[in-house]
Motif scaffolding. Structure first.
Motif, PDB file in Angstrom:
ATOM      1  N   PHE A 174      40.826 -12.451   4.614  1.00 16.30           N
ATOM      2  CA  PHE A 174      39.822 -12.170   5.534  1.00 16.30           C
ATOM      3  C   PHE A 174      39.662 -13.212   7.050  1.00 16.30           C
ATOM      4  CE2 PHE A 174      37.335 -10.571   1.807  1.00 16.30           C
ATOM      5  CZ  PHE A 174      37.048  -9.438   2.251  1.00 16.30           C
ATOM      6  N   ALA A 175      40.218 -14.346   6.781  1.00 12.14           N
ATOM      7  CA  ALA A 175      40.398 -15.148   7.986  1.00 12.14           C
ATOM      8  C   ALA A 175      41.691 -14.419   8.763  1.00 12.14           C
ATOM      9  CB  ALA A 175      40.970 -16.571   7.479  1.00 12.14           C
ATOM     10  N   ALA A 176      42.685 -14.146   7.992  1.00  9.32           N
ATOM     11  CA  ALA A 176      43.752 -13.558   8.824  1.00  9.32           C
ATOM     12  C   ALA A 176      43.493 -12.048   9.510  1.00  9.32           C
ATOM     13  CB  ALA A 176      44.912 -13.069   7.993  1.00  9.32           C
ATOM     14  N   LEU A 177      42.430 -11.446   8.539  1.00  7.13           N
ATOM     15  CA  LEU A 177      41.966  -9.940   9.237  1.00  7.13           C
ATOM     16  C   LEU A 177      41.239 -10.250  10.501  1.00  7.13           C
ATOM     17  CD1 LEU A 177      41.714  -6.987   8.826  1.00  7.13           C
ATOM     18  CD2 LEU A 177      39.590  -7.653   7.410  1.00  7.13           C
ATOM     19  N   ALA A 178      40.446 -11.433  10.501  1.00  3.82           N
ATOM     20  CA  ALA A 178      39.479 -11.542  11.564  1.00  3.82           C
ATOM     21  C   ALA A 178      40.379 -11.835  12.710  1.00  3.82           C
ATOM     22  CB  ALA A 178      38.622 -12.877  11.224  1.00  3.82           C
ATOM     23  N   VAL A 179      41.464 -12.698  12.524  1.00  3.73           N
ATOM     24  CA  VAL A 179      42.103 -13.172  13.774  1.00  3.73           C
ATOM     25  C   VAL A 179      42.729 -11.974  14.177  1.00  3.73           C
ATOM     26  CG1 VAL A 179      44.084 -14.538  14.420  1.00  3.73           C
ATOM     27  CG2 VAL A 179      42.258 -15.568  12.914  1.00  3.73           C
ATOM     28  N   ALA A 180      43.444 -11.093  13.368  1.00  2.00           N
ATOM     29  CA  ALA A 180      44.264  -9.989  13.822  1.00  2.00           C
ATOM     30  C   ALA A 180      43.254  -8.804  14.409  1.00  2.00           C
ATOM     31  CB  ALA A 180      44.853  -9.385  12.411  1.00  2.00           C
ATOM     32  N   LEU A 181      42.004  -8.704  14.017  1.00  2.24           N
ATOM     33  CA  LEU A 181      41.132  -7.784  14.694  1.00  2.24           C
ATOM     34  C   LEU A 181      40.768  -8.296  16.017  1.00  2.24           C
ATOM     35  CD1 LEU A 181      39.012  -6.613  11.597  1.00  2.24           C
ATOM     36  CD2 LEU A 181      40.721  -5.160  12.843  1.00  2.24           C
ATOM     37  N   VAL A 182      40.634  -9.614  16.122  1.00  2.00           N
ATOM     38  CA  VAL A 182      40.086 -10.014  17.391  1.00  2.00           C
ATOM     39  C   VAL A 182      41.338 -10.149  18.527  1.00  2.00           C
ATOM     40  CG1 VAL A 182      39.629 -12.295  18.617  1.00  2.00           C
ATOM     41  CG2 VAL A 182      38.269 -11.832  16.639  1.00  2.00           C
ATOM     42  N   ALA A 183      42.637 -10.311  17.862  1.00  2.00           N
ATOM     43  CA  ALA A 183      43.603 -10.161  19.080  1.00  2.00           C
ATOM     44  C   ALA A 183      44.086  -8.793  19.369  1.00  2.00           C
ATOM     45  CB  ALA A 183      44.793 -10.597  17.864  1.00  2.00           C
ATOM     46  N   ILE A 184      43.760  -7.877  18.421  1.00  2.00           N
ATOM     47  CA  ILE A 184      43.922  -6.701  18.681  1.00  2.00           C
ATOM     48  C   ILE A 184      43.095  -6.087  19.920  1.00  2.00           C
ATOM     49  CG2 ILE A 184      43.613  -3.888  17.857  1.00  2.00           C
ATOM     50  CD1 ILE A 184      44.755  -4.916  15.079  1.00  2.00           C
ATOM     51  N   TYR A 185      41.685  -6.520  19.659  1.00  2.00           N
ATOM     52  CA  TYR A 185      40.478  -6.131  20.560  1.00  2.00           C
ATOM     53  C   TYR A 185      40.860  -6.835  21.946  1.00  2.00           C
ATOM     54  CZ  TYR A 185      36.400  -6.562  23.210  1.00  2.00           C
ATOM     55  OH  TYR A 185      35.323  -6.689  24.208  1.00  2.00           O
ATOM     56  N   CYS A 186      41.270  -8.081  22.038  1.00  2.00           N
ATOM     57  CA  CYS A 186      41.696  -8.965  23.158  1.00  2.00           C
ATOM     58  C   CYS A 186      42.800  -8.014  23.949  1.00  2.00           C
ATOM     59  CB  CYS A 186      41.930 -10.237  22.916  1.00  2.00           C
ATOM     60  SG  CYS A 186      40.526 -11.278  22.378  1.00  2.00           S
ATOM     61  N   GLY A 187      43.601  -7.661  23.171  1.00  2.00           N
ATOM     62  CA  GLY A 187      45.013  -6.928  23.730  1.00  2.00           C
ATOM     63  C   GLY A 187      44.659  -5.792  24.381  1.00  2.00           C
ATOM     64  N   PHE A 188      43.897  -4.928  23.618  1.00  2.00           N
ATOM     65  CA  PHE A 188      43.458  -3.665  24.041  1.00  2.00           C
ATOM     66  C   PHE A 188      42.602  -3.783  25.461  1.00  2.00           C
ATOM     67  CE2 PHE A 188      44.515  -1.601  20.220  1.00  2.00           C
ATOM     68  CZ  PHE A 188      45.651  -0.470  20.594  1.00  2.00           C
TER      69      PHE A 188
ATOM     70  N   TYR B 175      36.848 -19.808  10.659  1.00  2.00           N
ATOM     71  CA  TYR B 175      36.837 -19.903   9.322  1.00  2.00           C
ATOM     72  C   TYR B 175      37.177 -21.075   8.769  1.00  2.00           C
ATOM     73  CZ  TYR B 175      36.147 -14.989   7.884  1.00  2.00           C
ATOM     74  OH  TYR B 175      35.794 -13.947   7.581  1.00  2.00           O
ATOM     75  N   LEU B 176      37.329 -22.260   9.445  1.00  2.00           N
ATOM     76  CA  LEU B 176      37.758 -23.448   9.068  1.00  2.00           C
ATOM     77  C   LEU B 176      36.530 -24.281   8.320  1.00  2.00           C
ATOM     78  CD1 LEU B 176      39.818 -25.662   9.135  1.00  2.00           C
ATOM     79  CD2 LEU B 176      38.972 -26.543  11.260  1.00  2.00           C
ATOM     80  N   PRO B 177      35.308 -24.151   8.845  1.00  2.00           N
ATOM     81  CA  PRO B 177      34.442 -24.687   7.801  1.00  2.00           C
ATOM     82  C   PRO B 177      34.261 -23.798   6.494  1.00  2.00           C
ATOM     83  CG  PRO B 177      33.327 -24.335   9.931  1.00  2.00           C
ATOM     84  CD  PRO B 177      34.588 -23.486  10.081  1.00  2.00           C
ATOM     85  N   MET B 178      34.432 -22.760   6.269  1.00  2.00           N
ATOM     86  CA  MET B 178      34.545 -21.990   5.128  1.00  2.00           C
ATOM     87  C   MET B 178      35.672 -22.306   4.210  1.00  2.00           C
ATOM     88  SD  MET B 178      31.759 -20.560   5.260  1.00  2.00           S
ATOM     89  CE  MET B 178      31.779 -19.496   3.678  1.00  2.00           C
ATOM     90  N   ARG B 179      36.753 -22.670   5.111  1.00  2.00           N
ATOM     91  CA  ARG B 179      37.979 -23.130   4.133  1.00  2.00           C
ATOM     92  C   ARG B 179      37.996 -24.433   3.751  1.00  2.00           C
ATOM     93  NH1 ARG B 179      41.519 -21.101   8.642  1.00  2.00           N
ATOM     94  NH2 ARG B 179      42.952 -19.296   7.675  1.00  2.00           N
TER      95      ARG B 179
END
Length: 531
Positions: free
Chosen positions: A228-242, A276-280
């Motif tokens: 879920f941490a990787a998914l969050a970063v990937a979705l944010v990266a896709i959103y920022c790119g588009f 996600y760092l606090p949750m990690r």
């Protein structure tokens, strides 16, 4: 201090926001020249240093909080364990693991889990900072957090029972090992090594199996977190790119709050992993919480069994009067009483020798005075004060038993156990009073001679003289002796009896013995008969 550790760790998230801002705006300012980027670079350096300082301070304060808590709890559990009636005490190995292993398990909970739990507030700091730069980016992070929380709840529920079983297996292994060490001479004497090795192997195997189950659950929850941490970063990266390319999908258009510039896009992307760092941290220490809860259950069980603490120990300033009034004593699990209707009045300063066969109750009388056991009937009093679970005279008693305690160190240190602050001259004077001069003359280093915890090189009489020297160093008005001449030869016994007679002057003395020679120094002899 755990609250301070958690607060400092939360500040790490604030410093992370500062570092992300420095990275984003510093990079976009570099094309305009170093002077334009310098403030952001300075902010980056300060933020990085602050993050390192926050981590260091949090670890140090958490460790100190754990150390203090363990010290207090270990002392309390040791007192509770020793306060348990003899018939209710668990095996020695179980008590050792309770005071050592169970208490030690709380280290991770106090030093790591509690600060990590408090630091989850940093998650909202990152979320608010992200929302200011990009509400859609913040919504993506929040949306990926919800299924992760659900996964953690499921994993925690599944791991709770397994973690408890694993901890119980670890406690069982520790107890078995401690009892085997204690009984090692007996095991070797009866050639039971193979059977005991098999028993220890079974306990170790059970712990291994339980540990592997817990680790499998931990790996699953960790994999879920990373997904879920990787998914969050990937979705944010896709959103920022588009967004930067102006290719926002139509279904997002109603929720779109404007075009992202490069600085805000980099800022949001840099903060995404920090979300996600606090949750990690919390997930990494969750096993510490489960282990601590299981350990706490066992510690509370021992504490619940312990009798109420004594209000205040009785301090004896002069030789006391001791009365046994129709006292009976029966140990739990035994069919007959050790003492039944025993009555005795010992006057202040009187020396009383108690004779009788083994099992007649001689040592039990001394244990009653020390408060190690309580009478099951009748009353026992010292100077008119009835003794029981709320009163003890142990601090005003001189004790010499069959096997005096010997610790690793010098002879002087062993004598000084009675009064650690004693000077060398006082220790030497006590040794002379106890008749240790002949022994010291045969040792090149005298009182500084090193001995091991078994007292290797000391005869039975020398051990007893060390115990008497302790009494002389810190004389008490009440002296209890339990077969002090049981393991010495006739010549040593005669010299030891003379030293005991010297030590007994002006004090109330109760002697449990088989020796007619030692009983001869008594003002009064009481005989017990075994039932």
């Amino acid at each position: 201090m755990t609250r301070l550790a958690g607060t400092v760790l939360t500040l790490d998230s604030v410093a992370a926001v500062g570092f992300a801002a420095a990275l984003a705006y510093g990079l976009t300012a570099l094309p305009r020249g170093l002077p334009a980027a310098a403030p952001w670079l300075a902010l980056g350096v300060v933020s990085a240093a602050a993050r390192g300082a926050c981590g260091f301070v949090s670890v140090c304060t958490g460790a100190e909080a754990a150390r203090r808590a363990k010290s207090i709890l270990r002392d309390r559990m040791t007192r509770h364990s020793l306060a348990l009636p003899l018939g209710q005490r668990p095996e020695t190995g179980a008590l050792m693991t309770a005071a050592i292993d169970r208490v030690e398990t709380l280290d991770g909970y106090i030093a790591r889990f509690l600060p990590a739990k408090a630091a989850t507030a940093g998650l909202f700091v990152v979320l608010v900072a992200t929302a200011i730069a990009s509400p859609i980016g913040a919504a993506i992070l929040a949306a990926t957090l919800l299924p992760f929380i659900f996964l953690m709840i499921l994993a925690g529920t599944a791991a709770a029972d397994q973690a408890e079983a694993q901890f119980q297996a670890m406690m069982r292994l520790g107890a078995v090992f401690a009892d085997l060490i204690r009984a090692l001479p007996l095991i070797l004497a009866f050639q039971a090594e193979a059977a005991e090795t098999t028993r220890l192997a079974h306990a170790a195997g059970a712990l291994k199996r339980r540990t592997m189950v817990v680790l499998r659950i931990a790996f699953v929850s960790s994999a879920g977190l990373e997904f879920f941490a990787a998914l969050a970063v990937a979705l944010v990266a896709i959103y920022c790119g588009f967004n930067l390319l102006g290719l926002i999908p139509g279904f997002i258009q109603p929720f779109h709050f404007g075009h992202l510039d490069l600085a805000r896009a980099v800022f949001v992307l840099a903060l995404a992993p920090e979300f996600y760092l606090p949750m990690r941290r919390l997930a990494a220490t969750y096993h510490d919480r489960q282990s601590a809860e299981t350990a706490a259950d066992g510690l509370m069980a021992i504490a619940a069994q312990a009798p109420p603490a004594a209000t205040a120990p009785l301090t004896l300033l002069t030789a006391p009067r001791i009365r046994f009034d129709n006292v009976s004593l029966r140990y739990p699990g035994h069919d007959r009483s050790v003492l039944d209707g025993f009555t005795l009045d010992i006057a202040p300063g009187q020396i009383v020798a108690v004779l009788g066969p083994s099992g007649a109750g001689k040592t039990s009388l001394l244990n009653l005075v020390l408060g190690l056991v309580e009478p099951t009937g009748g009353l026992m009093s010292v100077d008119g004060q009835v003794l029981g679970s709320l009163a003890s005279v142990a601090g005003s008693v001189g004790w010499v038993g069959q096997s005096p305690l010997i610790t690793a160190g010098t002879l002087a240190r062993n004598i000084a156990l009675a009064r650690p602050g004693a000077t060398s001259g006082e220790i030497l004077a006590a040794a002379r009073q106890a008749g240790l001069c002949a022994m010291l003359a045969t040792r090149a280093h005298g009182l500084q001679t090193e001995i091991d915890e078994r007292g290797s090189g000391l005869s039975g009489g020398e051990r007893q003289r060390i115990a008497l020297a302790r009494f002389f160093l810190n004389p008490a008005p009440l002296l209890l002796l339990d077969e002090p001449t049981a393991h010495v030869d006739a010549a040593s016994e005669a010299a030891l009896v003379a030293s005991i007679a010297k030590a007994a002057r002006g004090r109330t003395v109760l002697i449990a013995t088989h020796s007619p020679r030692l009983a001869a120094i008594a003002d009064r002899i009481v005989r017990l008969e075994a039932e």
